[in-house]
Write an enzyme that holds these catalytic residues in place. Structure first.
Site, PDB file in Angstrom:
ATOM      1  N   GLU A 328       0.817  -1.214   0.000  1.00 23.37           N
ATOM      2  CA  GLU A 328       0.000   0.000   0.000  1.00 23.37           C
ATOM      3  C   GLU A 328       0.853   1.267   0.000  1.00 23.37           C
ATOM      4  OE1 GLU A 328      -2.373  -0.418   3.494  1.00 23.37           O
ATOM      5  OE2 GLU A 328      -3.325  -2.272   2.811  1.00 23.37           O
ATOM      6  N   TYR A 379       3.419  16.587  14.092  1.00 20.43           N
ATOM      7  CA  TYR A 379       4.458  15.688  14.575  1.00 20.43           C
ATOM      8  C   TYR A 379       5.845  16.111  14.136  1.00 20.43           C
ATOM      9  CZ  TYR A 379       1.990  13.519  10.573  1.00 20.43           C
ATOM     10  OH  TYR A 379       1.273  13.287   9.424  1.00 20.43           O
ATOM     11  N   CYS A 406      -2.803  32.495  13.495  1.00 20.63           N
ATOM     12  CA  CYS A 406      -2.621  32.998  14.862  1.00 20.63           C
ATOM     13  C   CYS A 406      -2.226  31.878  15.813  1.00 20.63           C
ATOM     14  CB  CYS A 406      -3.896  33.695  15.334  1.00 20.63           C
ATOM     15  SG  CYS A 406      -4.232  35.221  14.437  1.00 20.63           S
ATOM     16  N   TYR A 436      -0.495  13.953   2.715  1.00 20.87           N
ATOM     17  CA  TYR A 436      -0.938  14.365   4.045  1.00 20.87           C
ATOM     18  C   TYR A 436      -0.880  15.870   4.272  1.00 20.87           C
ATOM     19  CZ  TYR A 436      -0.421   9.375   4.699  1.00 20.87           C
ATOM     20  OH  TYR A 436      -0.522   8.020   4.546  1.00 20.87           O
TER      21      TYR A 436
END
Length: 479
Positions: A328, A379, A406, A436
């Protein structure tokens, strides 16, 4: 090429891995899409199209996607894994991981390049149908599929439903029984492989939400063992095989090899305990791409050869036939196909206490940010950037590219050396934003999401239009 001495330009605030560039105009081909170059005047171009042309036509920020790169990477994985596994099991099934980036046009490319499509929601199933992909070419993932999503998948005739828990196993069986169907399933197992990646994208260790544990506790059968017994005993379930996914952005094949050995051992144990040969093994994806010069991803051929060697050797040792293998790749196909094009706004230099000294860091604000790329704030993802609208011979300055939102964590590129003469109105390009980014994007601060522009053979076209302020109000009931 710049003649400035590296040792004189290093900033004490820079991370150890970040080298001062000898030539700030250089483009690392591992990081940028195929067909990326600089014109004679130094402007960044993709397939011969200058970024200033793209900015004038489509605005900024914008995701600029190389269709040629995407298709080439899709073929590379298909061909490499087919060649490696054909002698063992007749080939592989390559499922493009739609969660990395998906729209109707991209789903059509997936179909045209001979790949299947992995989905993980009702919306992605609906998109696949819009793209004309047959249900048999689809898989459905997810740790909390709704009854409606399971029902839709069965109605579409999906090739497989990847079951994530004992609870879900019963639900899929019950829904299939009511529809008088047999649901084709894979069991997602967690083999306890600790991938070398960020905790949020490592998915095969025990303490996380995905999959059925293979670990036995107090001598009791593991959840994976129990799931096999339930699946084989349920008249409305067709157990095709097992699945695992150890994480994302992984460079070493060692983790994939270890996971394959564990799952093949499990398949052998199922044969011995139940007299059943499971016919499919999905080894997931998670192959890394280069976001910066520091990254060194493996080519599809190297990955395929290493995995085929392990699978073949392990099956021979266990005395089992080689199951049909599937993989995948998502990020590894689309991630490096795209760069995000921004316009530079305000520039600010701050002074930072570093031991007893004072060091400078320049903040470069662009017209996007965490709404189009939340990965750095989620992350700590690392990116690079280049001045795209012109060539510069100015010395490199340690810079932090930040967004307009902000939030102090709204960082696009934490550390990069960019030319000292960078100015408001310049175009900046950040590579590696194909996966992503758009899919995780948001309307934070009521910011419209950017367009996605596909470039192929010197031509550019929209495949996802940018949002307008009018779009933002369409769901506002009071408005």
């Amino acid at each position: 090429m710049s003649t400035y001495q590296t040792t004189q330009l290093e900033s004490p605030l820079a991370p150890e891995w970040l080298a001062v560039p000898d030539d700030g105009n250089h483009l690392n081909p591992t990081v940028w899409p195929q067909g990326t170059s600089r014109t004679e005047g130094g402007e960044l171009a993709l397939s011969g199209l200058r970024v200033s042309e793209l900015a004038d036509r489509f605005g900024t920020p914008a995701y600029i996607l190389s269709e040629d790169h995407f298709r080439s990477r899709a073929r590379a994985f298909r061909d490499a894994f087919t060649a490696a596994f054909e002698p063992l099991c007749g080939g592989v099934d390559v499922y493009y991981a739609g969660k990395s980036f998906l729209c109707v046009e991209v789903a059509k490319w997936v179909k045209e390049e001979g790949l299947r499509l992995d989905t993980c929601s009702g919306g992605e199933l609906a998109l696949a149908a819009r793209a004309g992909i047959d249900g048999s070419e689809l898989g459905l993932h997810g740790n909390n599929k709704s009854d409606a999503e399971i029902d839709r998948a069965l109605d579409m005739g999906v090739g497989r439903i990847v079951v994530d828990s004992l609870h879900e196993l019963e639900r899929v069986g019950d829904i299939a029984r009511m529809k008088r169907l047999r649901a084709p399933i894979l069991l997602r197992l967690t083999p306890g492989v600790h991938a070398e990646t960020h905790d949020y994208i490592a998915t095969a260790h025990e303490d996380q939400k995905f999959g059925l544990s293979m670990a036995q506790v107090h001598g009791e059968p593991s959840p994976a063992d129990k799931a096999v017994s339930v699946a084989l005993g349920h008249p409305s379930l067709e157990l095709l095989g097992v699945h695992c996914h150890i994480g994302s952005q992984i460079f070493s094949p060692d983790g994939f090899a270890l996971a394959a050995e564990k799952l093949l051992t499990f398949i052998a144990a199922v044969r011995d305990a139940h007299g059943v040969s499971l016919e499919e093994l999905d080894l997931g994806g998670g192959y890394g791409i280069a976001y910066t010069d520091l990254d060194d991803p493996k080519e599809p051929t190297e990955l395929a050869t290493a995995m085929a060697d392990v699978v073949g050797t392990t099956c021979e040792r266990l005395g089992i036939g080689v199951p049909r293998i599937s993989i995948e790749p998502g990020r590894a196909i689309v991630g490096s196909s795209t760069f995000t094009l921004y316009a530079v706004g305000t520039l600010k230099t701050i002074h930072v206490q570093q031991g007893g000294d004072v060091a400078e860091r320049r903040y470069v604000s662009v017209d996007g940010g965490m709404s189009d790329n939340p990965r750095p704030v989620l992350y700590g993802a690392t990116y690079t950037a280049t001045l795209a609208s012109r060539r510069s011979g100015a010395p490199p300055v340690l810079s932090r590219v930040v967004g307009k939102h902000c939030e102090s964590g709204d960082i696009v590129v934490k550390d990069a050396y960019l030319p000292a003469d960078l100015a408001t109105g310049d175009l900046l390009a950040v590579p590696g934003t194909g996966a992503y980014c758009w899919v995780l994007g948001s309307n934070y601060n009521y910011t419209p999401r950017p367009p996605v522009v596909a470039v192929s053979q010197g031509k550019a076209r929209l495949i996802l239009r940018g949002e307008t302020e009018e779009d933002l109000f369409q769901r506002d009931v009071s408005w």
